[in-house]
Design an enzyme around this catalytic site. Structure first.
Site, short mmCIF file in Angstrom:
data_model
loop_
_atom_site.label_atom_id
_atom_site.label_comp_id
_atom_site.label_asym_id
_atom_site.label_seq_id
_atom_site.Cartn_x
_atom_site.Cartn_y
_atom_site.Cartn_z
N CYS A 38 -11.41 15.89 10.98
CA CYS A 38 -12.34 14.61 11.22
C CYS A 38 -12.91 14.63 12.23
O CYS A 38 -12.36 15.01 13.44
CB CYS A 38 -11.03 13.48 11.36
SG CYS A 38 -11.87 12.18 11.98
N ASP A 46 -4.55 0.26 -16.83
CA ASP A 46 -5.91 0.25 -16.49
C ASP A 46 -6.50 1.76 -16.99
O ASP A 46 -6.08 2.78 -16.29
CB ASP A 46 -5.93 -0.03 -15.05
CG ASP A 46 -7.43 0.01 -14.38
OD1 ASP A 46 -8.27 0.13 -14.92
OD2 ASP A 46 -7.56 -0.34 -13.08
#
EC number: 6.3.5.13
Length: 412
Positions: free
Chosen positions: A217, A338
């Protein structure tokens, strides 16, 4: 190890007996293995039964979105070199199914337990594991599962201060963040094909940098830890730098990665990599996955793929074009209802394959393939798809309940 049942209270023994009786009745009625209903009854009678059954075992827990059933099998096979093993090999991975599995292993020394991601913290609390293997976290069953960052947080809080040795995949930032709360982590470079759930930093939300196989990061400095075990081609590199060949009957890079993690777990219990990896060769198929079956005079290979990460790995296994491919997707309770995840799968990887579409949600899948510019036919059922498929071994890829339907139809 003296039988675990010797240490059980009268109430616990009653719970085990009742659970087995209910499971047997369920099997006799043709309603599946009975392990879940049996475990539920047993836990109703003694809510502490899981902890009691685990107290005399050296327990390993295996959790991930993908690969946990196979890795559980590989670890169990490796640890049999050191003593009897009890395991939930059929994949019933919530507390009831786990309780049922442990109740059947009275002479075992090791418990190797697959755990659904959402239940990991609770099962770890109950079973006081010696080792926990964490493989990956990716999107799955979006209608009912927490999104991956929340699952990682659940793991991180649940494992904080755990006495277990955590064997974790250093190539998955979500797994690394979750495992970093544990004081004793062994990092394995097992790879990560599917990266779409790990572009933002789980620690601060910053954008992940991914040069080559590394990641970090740029905002907070959270970065990939240095592994002590690694998958390197067809070998596992151990912490001493020795390379051990992987010989598996299971196909694909993902299973080599599972073997690397399994070898690291086996070493925690004193089983050397060479012995562990040789024993893993025994595993031919896992609950029907990878089986080649004969049906209507054709060879069908059955492949399970439940979510985008799993489909990506499975596409890398199939025979090259023009091998025919049958795709089957359901959206029942056990699959998640879904089907929007279909849009996350890169179906352009099937270009050149004749594709046949079956299953409850074949029309959802057909729309997705149309957009991906693929050539396909929608069929009523497996029989029709097999009749229309051109020559060659047929690759059959299905999600969870569709896979069970297919196994029943081909008599597997």
């Amino acid at each position: 190890m003296a039988g675990n049942s010797d240490a059980l209270t009268p109430r616990a023994k009653l719970a085990v007996t009742a659970g087995k009786a209910v499971a047997a009745a369920s099997r006799a009625a043709g309603r599946g293995s009975g392990s879940v209903i049996g475990g539920r009854v047993a836990l109703k009678l003694d809510p502490d039964l899981l902890a009691r059954l685990a107290q005399n075992l050296d327990v390993t827990l295996v959790s991930a979105t993908n690969g946990k059933t196979t890795t559980t099998r590989l670890i169990a096979e490796a640890l049999r070199a050191a003593g009897p093993v009890v395991s939930n090999a059929l994949g019933a991975n919530m507390p009831a199914g786990i309780t049922s599995a442990l109740a059947g292993g009275s002479d075992a020394k090791f418990g190797v337990i697959e755990v659904d991601e959402k239940y990991l913290a609770g099962v770890a609390r109950d079973t006081s594991p010696k080792c926990i293997a964490l493989l990956n976290l990716s999107r799955d069953q979006l209608d009912r599962a927490a999104e991956t960052r929340m699952l990682a947080e659940n793991w991180r809080e649940g494992l904080a201060g755990s006495k277990a040795v955590v064997v974790a995949n250093c190539d998955d930032p979500l797994v690394v963040w979750a495992a970093s709360s544990s004081p004793n982590v062994i990092w394995v470079a097992a790879g990560q094909m599917w990266k779409d759930d790990a572009w933002s930093c789980p620690s601060c939300g910053g954008v992940m940098q991914r040069p080559g196989d590394d990641w970090f990061c740029g905002e907070c400095g959270f970065r990939r830890p240095t592994p002590s075990w690694a998958l390197s081609g067809d070998h596992v590199l151990d912490p001493h730098g020795s390379a051990w060949p992987i010989h598996l009957q299971l196909p694909g890079r993902a299973n080599k990665a599972n073997a690397a993690s399994s070898a690291a777990v086996a070493a925690v219990f004193g089983v050397p990599p060479q012995v562990a990896l040789e024993r893993m060769y025994q595993v031919q198929a896992v609950a029907g996955r990878y089986d080649v079956v004969q049906f209507q005079g054709r060879d069908l290979r059955l492949l399970l793929a439940k979510n985008p990460a799993g489909w990506l790995e499975t596409f890398s296994l199939i025979d090259p074009p023009p091998a025919p491919v049958i795709l089957s997707v359901n959206a029942r309770g056990a699959d998640g209802t879904d089907t929007s995840w279909l849009w996350d799968v890169d179906y352009t990887r099937l270009t050149g394959h004749p594709i046949f579409v079956v299953g409850d949600r074949k029309l959802d899948l057909a729309v997705r393939l149309e957009v991906a510019n693929q050539q396909f036919q929608v069929c009523e059922n497996l029989d029709q798809a097999v009749q229309q498929a051109p020559a060659g071994r047929i690759e059959v890829i299905a999600n969870y309940t569709a896979f069970q339907d297919l196994r029943r139809r081909v008599g597997n």
